[in-house]
Design a protein around this motif. Sequence first.
Motif, PDB file in Angstrom:
ATOM      1  N   LEU A  39      16.836 -21.880 -12.253  1.00  0.00           N
ATOM      2  CA  LEU A  39      17.215 -23.221 -12.912  1.00  0.00           C
ATOM      3  C   LEU A  39      16.270 -24.223 -13.259  1.00  0.00           C
ATOM      4  O   LEU A  39      16.434 -24.757 -14.402  1.00  0.00           O
ATOM      5  N   LYS A  79      22.995 -30.854 -15.712  1.00  0.00           N
ATOM      6  CA  LYS A  79      24.349 -31.025 -14.907  1.00  0.00           C
ATOM      7  C   LYS A  79      25.371 -30.634 -15.685  1.00  0.00           C
ATOM      8  O   LYS A  79      26.437 -29.729 -15.239  1.00  0.00           O
ATOM      9  N   THR A 123      27.741 -23.471  -5.424  1.00  0.00           N
ATOM     10  CA  THR A 123      26.889 -23.598  -6.275  1.00  0.00           C
ATOM     11  C   THR A 123      26.680 -24.666  -7.140  1.00  0.00           C
ATOM     12  O   THR A 123      25.538 -24.891  -7.604  1.00  0.00           O
ATOM     13  N   PHE A 124      27.872 -25.061  -7.871  1.00  0.00           N
ATOM     14  CA  PHE A 124      27.754 -25.984  -8.868  1.00  0.00           C
ATOM     15  C   PHE A 124      26.871 -27.455  -8.171  1.00  0.00           C
ATOM     16  O   PHE A 124      26.288 -28.321  -8.918  1.00  0.00           O
ATOM     17  N   SER A 174      23.281 -27.129  -7.392  1.00  0.00           N
ATOM     18  CA  SER A 174      22.467 -27.152  -8.844  1.00  0.00           C
ATOM     19  C   SER A 174      22.501 -28.563  -9.299  1.00  0.00           C
ATOM     20  O   SER A 174      21.471 -28.936  -9.905  1.00  0.00           O
ATOM     21  N   THR A 175      23.294 -29.324  -9.073  1.00  0.00           N
ATOM     22  CA  THR A 175      23.328 -30.603  -9.529  1.00  0.00           C
ATOM     23  C   THR A 175      22.180 -31.439  -8.728  1.00  0.00           C
ATOM     24  O   THR A 175      21.584 -32.244  -9.071  1.00  0.00           O
ATOM     25  N   SER A 199      23.340 -23.434 -21.176  1.00  0.00           N
ATOM     26  CA  SER A 199      24.392 -22.728 -20.959  1.00  0.00           C
ATOM     27  C   SER A 199      24.455 -21.337 -20.985  1.00  0.00           C
ATOM     28  O   SER A 199      24.868 -20.567 -20.044  1.00  0.00           O
ATOM     29  N   SER A 217      19.684 -20.264  -8.816  1.00  0.00           N
ATOM     30  CA  SER A 217      18.595 -21.200  -8.613  1.00  0.00           C
ATOM     31  C   SER A 217      17.176 -20.901  -8.750  1.00  0.00           C
ATOM     32  O   SER A 217      16.428 -21.566  -9.093  1.00  0.00           O
ATOM     33  N   ILE A 230      22.324 -19.963 -18.415  1.00  0.00           N
ATOM     34  CA  ILE A 230      23.059 -19.802 -17.012  1.00  0.00           C
ATOM     35  C   ILE A 230      24.194 -18.663 -16.728  1.00  0.00           C
ATOM     36  O   ILE A 230      24.089 -17.826 -16.000  1.00  0.00           O
ATOM     37  N   SER A 256      25.348 -26.960 -16.135  1.00  0.00           N
ATOM     38  CA  SER A 256      25.845 -26.328 -14.864  1.00  0.00           C
ATOM     39  C   SER A 256      27.307 -26.049 -14.728  1.00  0.00           C
ATOM     40  O   SER A 256      27.774 -25.051 -14.361  1.00  0.00           O
ATOM     41  N   GLN A 275      15.732 -25.688 -17.023  1.00  0.00           N
ATOM     42  CA  GLN A 275      15.619 -27.125 -17.421  1.00  0.00           C
ATOM     43  C   GLN A 275      14.380 -27.518 -17.957  1.00  0.00           C
ATOM     44  O   GLN A 275      14.302 -28.513 -18.873  1.00  0.00           O
ATOM     45  N   VAL A 282      29.002 -22.580 -14.814  1.00  0.00           N
ATOM     46  CA  VAL A 282      29.764 -22.198 -13.442  1.00  0.00           C
ATOM     47  C   VAL A 282      31.324 -22.159 -13.751  1.00  0.00           C
ATOM     48  O   VAL A 282      32.031 -21.313 -13.144  1.00  0.00           O
TER      49      VAL A 282
END
Length: 479
Positions: free
Chosen positions: A258, A276, A78-79, A82-83, A40, A255, A43, A279, A262, A283
């Motif tokens: 990302l 997730k 975006t969310f 990203s998932t 987090s 992204s 991000i 994110s 991860q 977000v």
Amino acid sequence: MQNNTMSIEQAPETLQNSDIRKNLDDDGRPKRTGSVTTASAHIITAVIGSGVLSLAWAIVQLGWVVGLAVLMAFSFITFFTSTLLADCYRAPDPVTGTRNYTYMDVVRAHLGGIKVQLCGIAQYCNLVGVTIGYTITASISMVAVKRSNCFHKHGHYVKCSISNYPFMIIFASIQIILSQIPNFHELSWLSIVAAIMSFAYSSIGLGLSIAKVAGGGHARTSLTGVTVGVDVSGSEKVWRSFQAIGDIAFAYAYSTVLIEIQDTLKSHPPENKVMKRASLVGVTTTTLFYILCGGFGYAAFGNKTPGNFLTGFGFYEPFWLIDLANICIAIHLIGAYQVFCQPIFGFVEGQCRQRWPESKFITHEHTIKIPFYGVYYINLFRLIWRTIYVIVTAVVAMILPFFNDFLGLIGAASFYPLTVYFPIEMYIAQSKIPKFSFRWVWLKILSWACLVVSLIAAAGSIQGLAKDLKTYKPFRIQN
């Protein structure tokens, strides 16, 4: 006795190998230690840039209704994408499949072909552009500290002209040192500090805006933003609206880093589930700050809102608080620069190791004992090439002080493929979604709609760039 001796001699080795295996992940690399908190922080560091303070300008161009609606729409997009991308980190199965360490590796595993090269071009051009843009933006914040003190001492109407160049050099010098951090896995502490700084200056900007609104100062706002014929011409309204949509869209994009984020996470619980959650935290936090800062900034300054009300001097007093906010921006961008340049470093160094595996200059790690720290590993190739990269980005920033317009164009070119197109296409391929099924159709509609937005933003950026080129004077001091 001989057998006993042999077994005694082998025991420590067996034990040592067992200990080594305990410290390795399923891919043979050192165990990852990342968590929801560190992801987090990465991000938030990547997403909440100093651009949060210019979102008020974006809402000015679009108005209350469209501006806030666009903010919410892009937070959802975006969310959601990203998932989808988080599920593609492992292939073919999102939980038990083989790891992919970079965005290009993920595209290669799911799509392959020329799309891998197109992904690499979009991703690394964007990352290089961001690092150059951050060099410029950080220097502007540093200059703003000196200008704030100048205005406080000599009055608000005194011309306080200060060159950005010395501050670009200072920023680059700091980055040369920090760039020796070996990889993304060692950046957690820096991202946490940078995330705290982003909260600090966003809160200061928000607090000053609320104070200005509460003070009773009247600022003219409207549901549709700047008024044609009063604030801007009809064509300016259109071009500025395009730029505003692009600013909001690209303000959310992370992204490009990302997958690298991860790849820092622990294996259990599964990385895609943790990513997730991270994110969602990142977000949601970003959207909250964007709405508060953008909304209250517009309410405070109305249709006369400056591009950045901390560095553009929407506020002059209290000057010490303005100084603190700009220092926080600079510290945040120091960390954000590293978040965006580490994937570049990893890619170049990985390619060089594959091409010249026998070169000691590229592969050998030298040990240096540092008091109160321990053993530090230094690689000569890493030291030299990363230093050169930082210097080059600083020089480009000095040559093109309006590079933020180029950055908007690069962002327009990379937003659609990296944030929308590739995540959707890889999800379709991984989940084997049938063509023309309901899910396939609405995913394609979302993809095409975002392509239109990206083209609109690119048009706005090109128009702004052409306008800057007409008025650009090579030796004029840029503040």
